[in-house]
Write a protein that holds these residues in place. Structure first.
Motif, short mmCIF file in Angstrom:
data_model
loop_
_atom_site.label_atom_id
_atom_site.label_comp_id
_atom_site.label_asym_id
_atom_site.label_seq_id
_atom_site.Cartn_x
_atom_site.Cartn_y
_atom_site.Cartn_z
N UNK A 15 0.80 -1.22 0.00
CA UNK A 15 0.00 0.00 0.00
C UNK A 15 0.83 1.28 0.00
N UNK A 16 1.97 1.28 0.70
CA UNK A 16 2.78 2.50 0.73
C UNK A 16 3.38 2.81 -0.64
N UNK A 17 3.88 1.79 -1.33
CA UNK A 17 4.42 1.99 -2.68
C UNK A 17 3.32 2.42 -3.64
N UNK A 18 2.12 1.87 -3.48
CA UNK A 18 1.00 2.27 -4.33
C UNK A 18 0.63 3.73 -4.09
N UNK A 19 0.65 4.16 -2.82
CA UNK A 19 0.37 5.56 -2.52
C UNK A 19 1.38 6.48 -3.20
N UNK A 20 2.65 6.14 -3.14
CA UNK A 20 3.67 6.95 -3.80
C UNK A 20 3.38 7.05 -5.29
N UNK A 21 3.05 5.93 -5.92
CA UNK A 21 2.81 5.93 -7.36
C UNK A 21 1.58 6.77 -7.73
N UNK A 22 0.45 6.48 -7.10
CA UNK A 22 -0.80 7.14 -7.51
C UNK A 22 -0.92 8.57 -6.99
N UNK A 23 -0.45 8.83 -5.79
CA UNK A 23 -0.54 10.17 -5.21
C UNK A 23 0.61 11.05 -5.67
N UNK A 24 1.84 10.59 -5.45
CA UNK A 24 3.00 11.45 -5.68
C UNK A 24 3.42 11.51 -7.14
N UNK A 25 3.32 10.42 -7.87
CA UNK A 25 3.76 10.41 -9.26
C UNK A 25 2.63 10.82 -10.20
#
Length: 136
Positions: A15-25
Motif C-alpha cells: 500500500x505504501x508503494x501504491x500511494x507513492x505511485x498514484x498520489x505522488x507520481x
C-alpha cells in the motif's frame, strides 16, 4: 438509464508503494485509506474528477478466494497480467517524462498505435499495467 463509472478496483501488494505511485507520481488525491498493514483499501482519484475513483485493494482479501486462487493471483500480479487500467491526458509526452523520471517501470514509450491512438504504458508497484492515452 443514467449510469456513470464511479469506482474501479486495482490490486496492490504494497500500500505504501501504491500511494507513492498514484498520489505522488500521478498526482491523484487520496480519498480514503482504511485498514492496516497490507490489508488497506485506498481510494484515489483525479483532483478535478471527484466522482471517479480507483480503489487500490488487497487482491486476496475476499474470504471466498481459495489458497490455490491466492497463489494464482500472486503469480499473475508478479507477471503483470492481473490488473490494468486506461488513463488519458492531453500532454502524453510531458506525462510520460514525469512518470519515467520517477523511476516507474516503463513498458512502452509514447507510440502511435495502428488502431488510431497514441499511448504509453507503465507498471505500478503491484505490476498492474497502466496505459495512458493522449486525448486528441
Amino acid at each position: 438509464m443514467d449510469i456513470t463509472i464511479h469506482t474501479t478496483a486495482l490490486p496492490h501488494d504494497d500500500p505504501d508503494a501504491s500511494l507513492v505511485f498514484y498520489r505522488d507520481i500521478l498526482g491523484f488525491e487520496v480519498r480514503s485509506d482504511v485498514g492496516q498493514g497490507k490489508m488497506r483499501w485506498i481510494t484515489v482519484g483525479p483532483v478535478d474528477q471527484p466522482g471517479t475513483s480507483i480503489l487500490l485493494a488487497p487482491p486476496a482479501a475476499d474470504p471466498g478466494v481459495t489458497e490455490d486462487e491466492r497463489r494464482t493471483i500472486v503469480e499473475m500480479m508478479a507477471k503483470g497480467t492481473y490488473g490494468w487500467i486506461l488513463l488519458a491526458t492531453p500532454d502524453l509526452d510531458g506525462t510520460f517524462e514525469k512518470v519515467q523520471a520517477a523511476d516507474a517501470e516503463v513498458v512502452q514509450e509514447p507510440t502511435d498505435q495502428p488502431y488510431g491512438v497514441r499511448d504509453c504504458a507503465f507498471r505500478d508497484p503491484a505490476g498492474n499495467l497502466i496505459r495512458i492515452q493522449e486525448l486528441r
